[in-house]
Write a protein that holds these residues in place. Structure first.
Motif, mmCIF file in Angstrom:
data_model
loop_
_atom_site.group_PDB
_atom_site.id
_atom_site.type_symbol
_atom_site.label_atom_id
_atom_site.label_comp_id
_atom_site.label_asym_id
_atom_site.label_seq_id
_atom_site.Cartn_x
_atom_site.Cartn_y
_atom_site.Cartn_z
ATOM 1 N N LEU A 138 5.869 -12.629 40.103
ATOM 2 C CA LEU A 138 5.667 -12.318 38.486
ATOM 3 C C LEU A 138 4.584 -13.174 37.966
ATOM 4 C CD1 LEU A 138 6.321 -10.798 35.986
ATOM 5 C CD2 LEU A 138 8.433 -12.402 35.590
ATOM 6 N N GLU A 139 4.787 -14.489 38.188
ATOM 7 C CA GLU A 139 3.647 -15.445 37.622
ATOM 8 C C GLU A 139 2.255 -15.361 37.970
ATOM 9 O OE1 GLU A 139 3.396 -20.248 36.810
ATOM 10 O OE2 GLU A 139 5.079 -19.560 38.187
ATOM 11 N N GLN A 140 2.282 -14.903 39.242
ATOM 12 C CA GLN A 140 0.829 -14.546 39.862
ATOM 13 C C GLN A 140 0.456 -13.300 39.100
ATOM 14 O OE1 GLN A 140 0.908 -13.711 43.980
ATOM 15 N NE2 GLN A 140 -1.413 -13.416 44.239
ATOM 16 N N TRP A 141 1.389 -12.274 38.988
ATOM 17 C CA TRP A 141 0.915 -11.018 38.296
ATOM 18 C C TRP A 141 0.375 -11.137 36.962
ATOM 19 C CZ3 TRP A 141 1.879 -8.019 34.206
ATOM 20 C CH2 TRP A 141 1.411 -6.654 34.185
ATOM 21 N N LEU A 142 1.144 -12.169 36.341
ATOM 22 C CA LEU A 142 0.892 -12.145 34.754
ATOM 23 C C LEU A 142 -0.748 -12.875 34.966
ATOM 24 C CD1 LEU A 142 4.331 -13.837 33.463
ATOM 25 C CD2 LEU A 142 3.247 -11.680 32.895
ATOM 26 N N LYS A 143 -0.914 -13.938 35.511
ATOM 27 C CA LYS A 143 -2.196 -14.553 35.545
ATOM 28 C C LYS A 143 -3.066 -13.784 35.847
ATOM 29 C CE LYS A 143 -0.301 -19.394 36.472
ATOM 30 N NZ LYS A 143 -0.184 -20.341 37.515
ATOM 31 N N ALA A 144 -2.988 -12.883 36.886
ATOM 32 C CA ALA A 144 -4.053 -12.017 37.198
ATOM 33 C C ALA A 144 -4.235 -10.990 36.106
ATOM 34 C CB ALA A 144 -3.524 -11.198 38.719
ATOM 35 N N ASN A 145 -3.208 -10.852 35.279
ATOM 36 C CA ASN A 145 -3.512 -9.679 34.385
ATOM 37 C C ASN A 145 -4.010 -10.248 32.902
ATOM 38 O OD1 ASN A 145 -3.018 -7.000 35.097
ATOM 39 N ND2 ASN A 145 -1.682 -8.068 36.160
ATOM 40 N N GLY A 146 -4.422 -11.644 33.141
ATOM 41 C CA GLY A 146 -4.807 -12.410 31.645
ATOM 42 C C GLY A 146 -3.872 -13.115 30.819
ATOM 43 N N ILE A 147 -2.432 -13.070 31.306
ATOM 44 C CA ILE A 147 -1.596 -13.897 30.682
ATOM 45 C C ILE A 147 -1.477 -15.023 31.500
ATOM 46 C CG2 ILE A 147 1.145 -13.720 29.837
ATOM 47 C CD1 ILE A 147 0.667 -10.559 30.310
ATOM 48 N N LYS A 148 -1.865 -16.150 30.577
ATOM 49 C CA LYS A 148 -2.036 -17.577 31.013
ATOM 50 C C LYS A 148 -1.151 -18.571 30.514
ATOM 51 C CE LYS A 148 -6.451 -16.279 33.142
ATOM 52 N NZ LYS A 148 -6.205 -15.835 34.170
ATOM 53 N N ASN A 149 -0.861 -18.188 29.420
ATOM 54 C CA ASN A 149 0.273 -19.097 28.625
ATOM 55 C C ASN A 149 1.601 -19.183 29.193
ATOM 56 O OD1 ASN A 149 1.397 -20.799 27.103
ATOM 57 N ND2 ASN A 149 0.802 -19.851 25.037
ATOM 58 N N LEU A 150 1.833 -19.834 30.318
ATOM 59 C CA LEU A 150 3.174 -19.926 31.017
ATOM 60 C C LEU A 150 3.917 -21.219 30.690
ATOM 61 C CD1 LEU A 150 1.936 -17.653 33.792
ATOM 62 C CD2 LEU A 150 3.210 -16.675 31.783
ATOM 63 N N VAL A 168 4.559 0.325 36.377
ATOM 64 C CA VAL A 168 5.224 0.605 37.755
ATOM 65 C C VAL A 168 5.022 -0.201 39.012
ATOM 66 C CG1 VAL A 168 5.257 2.966 39.451
ATOM 67 C CG2 VAL A 168 5.701 3.074 37.021
ATOM 68 N N ASP A 169 3.542 -0.330 39.243
ATOM 69 C CA ASP A 169 2.931 -1.313 40.017
ATOM 70 C C ASP A 169 3.830 -2.695 40.079
ATOM 71 O OD1 ASP A 169 1.334 0.693 41.093
ATOM 72 O OD2 ASP A 169 -0.621 -0.100 40.194
ATOM 73 N N LEU A 170 4.126 -3.299 38.873
ATOM 74 C CA LEU A 170 4.823 -4.253 38.815
ATOM 75 C C LEU A 170 6.081 -4.193 39.465
ATOM 76 C CD1 LEU A 170 5.059 -7.540 38.163
ATOM 77 C CD2 LEU A 170 5.387 -6.673 35.727
ATOM 78 N N GLU A 171 6.877 -3.020 39.053
ATOM 79 C CA GLU A 171 8.016 -2.955 39.286
ATOM 80 C C GLU A 171 8.169 -2.828 41.084
ATOM 81 O OE1 GLU A 171 11.156 -2.329 38.293
ATOM 82 O OE2 GLU A 171 11.298 -1.481 36.201
ATOM 83 N N LYS A 172 7.274 -2.286 41.541
ATOM 84 C CA LYS A 172 7.062 -2.137 42.960
ATOM 85 C C LYS A 172 6.994 -3.561 43.596
ATOM 86 C CE LYS A 172 5.422 2.479 43.326
ATOM 87 N NZ LYS A 172 4.288 3.659 43.727
ATOM 88 N N SER A 173 6.130 -4.383 42.996
ATOM 89 C CA SER A 173 5.884 -5.599 43.723
ATOM 90 C C SER A 173 7.237 -6.435 43.479
ATOM 91 C CB SER A 173 4.794 -6.429 42.794
ATOM 92 O OG SER A 173 3.376 -5.645 43.007
ATOM 93 N N LEU A 174 7.924 -6.374 42.466
ATOM 94 C CA LEU A 174 9.091 -7.046 42.127
ATOM 95 C C LEU A 174 10.155 -6.805 42.948
ATOM 96 C CD1 LEU A 174 8.905 -7.818 38.415
ATOM 97 C CD2 LEU A 174 8.289 -9.472 40.078
ATOM 98 N N THR A 175 10.328 -5.507 43.107
ATOM 99 C CA THR A 175 11.536 -5.096 43.883
ATOM 100 C C THR A 175 11.411 -5.377 45.461
ATOM 101 O OG1 THR A 175 11.585 -2.953 42.631
ATOM 102 C CG2 THR A 175 12.600 -2.648 44.712
#
Length: 163
Positions: A75-87, A47-54
């Motif tokens: 989105l890319e910043q959120w992914l990296k902050a949440n440990g998803i770095k293979n972008l 939900v927090d990601l939805e709010k950030s993107l909206t």
């Protein structure tokens, strides 16, 4: 008989229904329950990601906008902050937008097995909000009410991005 999740179907003495699953996927009921618990435990994060993107309008140039680059950066910043770095970016040239590129972002999250892949595909652009007086809330601010999220793009297609 053990409850199992196999080839798009959960079978059990109690229930029988279909769920989308990759070919030859086998998941027992305990694993399915773990997955459901993970989703439930992380609902607020989604939900927090939805709010950030909206709050980042991403109107395509044919709708009078400058494309999706700003939303993609969030989105890319959120992914990296949440440990998803293979972008990886597979951006498409488009002279109609600032910067000349329409972003295409692929995030790879390795699993425990590498014998199959699950793809989640979504788009980042949204259509214009239309007549603002017809909205009960600001379309560019996601609002949670009665267990639902309201805002421009939350259904088409940010739910895919947030999944």
């Amino acid at each position: 008989m053990e409850d199992t999740f196999h080839n798009n179907k959960i079978s059990s003495s109690v229930f029988d229904f279909k769920i989308l699953c990759p070919y030859n996927c086998v998941m027992n009921i305990d694993e399915l329950n773990q997955l459901k618990e993970f989703i439930f435990d992380n609902t607020e994060l989604a939900v927090d990601l939805e709010k950030s993107l909206t709050c980042v309008p991403a109107l395509a140039p044919e709708n009078g906008g400058d494309g999706e680059s700003k939303k993609c950066a969030v989105l890319e910043q959120w992914l990296k902050a949440n440990g998803i770095k293979n972008l990886e970016h597979f951006d498409a040239p488009d002279s109609r937008v600032g910067g000349g590129l329409r972003p295409n972002l692929v995030a790879t999250i390795p699993g425990n097995l590498d014998d199959y892949n699950i793809w989640i595909c979504a788009h980042m652009d949204v259509v214009p909000a239309g007549e603002l007086s017809l909205w009960n809330t600001d379309p560019w601010q996601a609002v949670v009410k009665d267990g639902k999220i309201f805002g421009r793009g939350v259904e088409d297609n940010q739910q895919g991005l947030c999944s």
